[in-house]
Design an enzyme around this catalytic site. Sequence first.
Site, PDB file in Angstrom:
ATOM      1  N   SER A 148       0.839  -1.204   0.000  1.00 26.98           N
ATOM      2  CA  SER A 148       0.000   0.000   0.000  1.00 26.98           C
ATOM      3  C   SER A 148       0.873   1.253   0.000  1.00 26.98           C
ATOM      4  O   SER A 148       2.049   1.209   0.386  1.00 26.98           O
ATOM      5  CB  SER A 148      -0.883  -0.027   1.260  1.00 26.98           C
ATOM      6  N   ASP A 173       4.266  -7.588   3.249  1.00 28.81           N
ATOM      7  CA  ASP A 173       3.125  -6.866   3.822  1.00 28.81           C
ATOM      8  C   ASP A 173       2.278  -7.884   4.581  1.00 28.81           C
ATOM      9  O   ASP A 173       2.462  -9.091   4.436  1.00 28.81           O
ATOM     10  CB  ASP A 173       2.293  -6.182   2.727  1.00 28.81           C
ATOM     11  N   ASP A 183       3.552 -10.834   9.198  1.00 28.13           N
ATOM     12  CA  ASP A 183       3.653  -9.739  10.165  1.00 28.13           C
ATOM     13  C   ASP A 183       5.132  -9.462  10.482  1.00 28.13           C
ATOM     14  O   ASP A 183       5.789 -10.278  11.129  1.00 28.13           O
ATOM     15  CB  ASP A 183       2.889 -10.148  11.439  1.00 28.13           C
ATOM     16  N   TYR A 224       1.604   7.099  18.228  1.00 33.66           N
ATOM     17  CA  TYR A 224       2.248   7.210  16.916  1.00 33.66           C
ATOM     18  C   TYR A 224       3.420   8.191  16.980  1.00 33.66           C
ATOM     19  O   TYR A 224       4.515   7.900  16.496  1.00 33.66           O
ATOM     20  CB  TYR A 224       1.212   7.669  15.894  1.00 33.66           C
ATOM     21  N   LYS A 253       7.315   7.186  16.297  1.00 29.64           N
ATOM     22  CA  LYS A 253       8.059   7.783  15.189  1.00 29.64           C
ATOM     23  C   LYS A 253       9.259   8.593  15.682  1.00 29.64           C
ATOM     24  O   LYS A 253      10.276   8.703  14.991  1.00 29.64           O
ATOM     25  CB  LYS A 253       7.124   8.643  14.328  1.00 29.64           C
TER      26      LYS A 253
END
Length: 247
Positions: free
Chosen positions: A17, A38, A60, A154, A158
Site C-alpha cells: 500500500s 506486507d 507480520d 504514533y 516515530k
Amino acid sequence: MRLGLDGRVAIVTGAGSGIGASVARALALEGSAIVAADLHEDGIEPPADCAGRWLAVPGDVATPSGAERVVDIAVETFGRVDVLVACAGVYETGTLEDVDEKVWDRVHDVNLRGSYLCARAAIAEMAKRGYGRVILFSSIAAQTGGGVAAGPAYVAAKAGIIGLTRSLAQKAGPLGITVNCVAPGVIDTPMTEVMGPEVKQDVVSKVPMRRTGSPDDVAFVVAMLASEPAGYLSGTHLDVNGGLHMT
Ligand code: NAP
C-alpha cells in the site's frame, strides 16, 4: 550519476500500500530484485517487466519470526540483502485520555519494534558482505507532536525511530552499512484518509509547495538513500514535507 541499484536485492516492508508500494516499484524499475512484504498478499503488485525479480511475502514483520522470515526468504531466493526499506506502519489518532494500551502496544510493535527487528535481521546479512543501505520511516509528527491528527502513541513511536536510526548507524557504520530515516509530511495514501478533506486542506494551506505529497515524492528520496553513491550519508533523518516544517 547512476544510482547503482541495478542487480541489488531490496526488501521493502509495507509494500502492499501507499508509500511502500511506490518505493518497491521505484527500486524495481531501477533494476533491483524486490522482496515485497506486507501483512496480506493482495495489493503487492509488481510493475511490468519484473519477472524473476519480484517476490511477494505475506506476514507480520512486527514479530521476530516474521522479520527474520522475510530476510531468510530474500537470501534463499536472491542470495543476499543489500537494501532494507522498513516502511510498514500503523497510524493512531488517539487523544490524551483515550489511547487504549492495546493500541499503544500495536503502534509501537509495528512502527518501532518491527523496524528494529527487520533492521537487526537485515544488518546481520548485510554485514557478511560489508555493504548495506537501511532506510527506516519516521514522520513529521515526531517533530511537531502530531498536531490535530496523529496521537501520542504514533508520535512517540516515530520519534523513537529517529533515535533508533542514529544508534543503528553508529553500530552498523563500521560494517559498511548506512542507516537513515525519512520523515514524510502529509502524503496521499490510505493512512491519511482518516484525516478527512478539511484537515488536509488546512495542512495544504500551510505547506509552502501548496499540495500534499505523493507516494512517489517519498520513493524518490528513499531511492537516493538506497543508492550506492549515498555511502557517506548515515544517521540522518530527511524531511519530505514540501517545506511544511518552516511554517
Ligand atoms: P499505508 O498506505 O497504510 O501502508 C502501510 C502498509 O503497512 C499497509 O499495507 C499495512 O498493511 C502494512 N503493515 C502494517 N502493519 C504491518 C505489519 N505488522 N507487517 C507487515 N506489514 C504491515 O501507509 P503509508 O502512508 O504508505 O505509510 C508508510 C510509512 O510512512 C508508515 O511507516 C507511516 O507511518 C509513514 N508515514 C506516512 C505518512 C503519510 O502521510 N502517509 C506520513 C509520515 C509517515 P494493512 O493495510 O493490512 O494494515
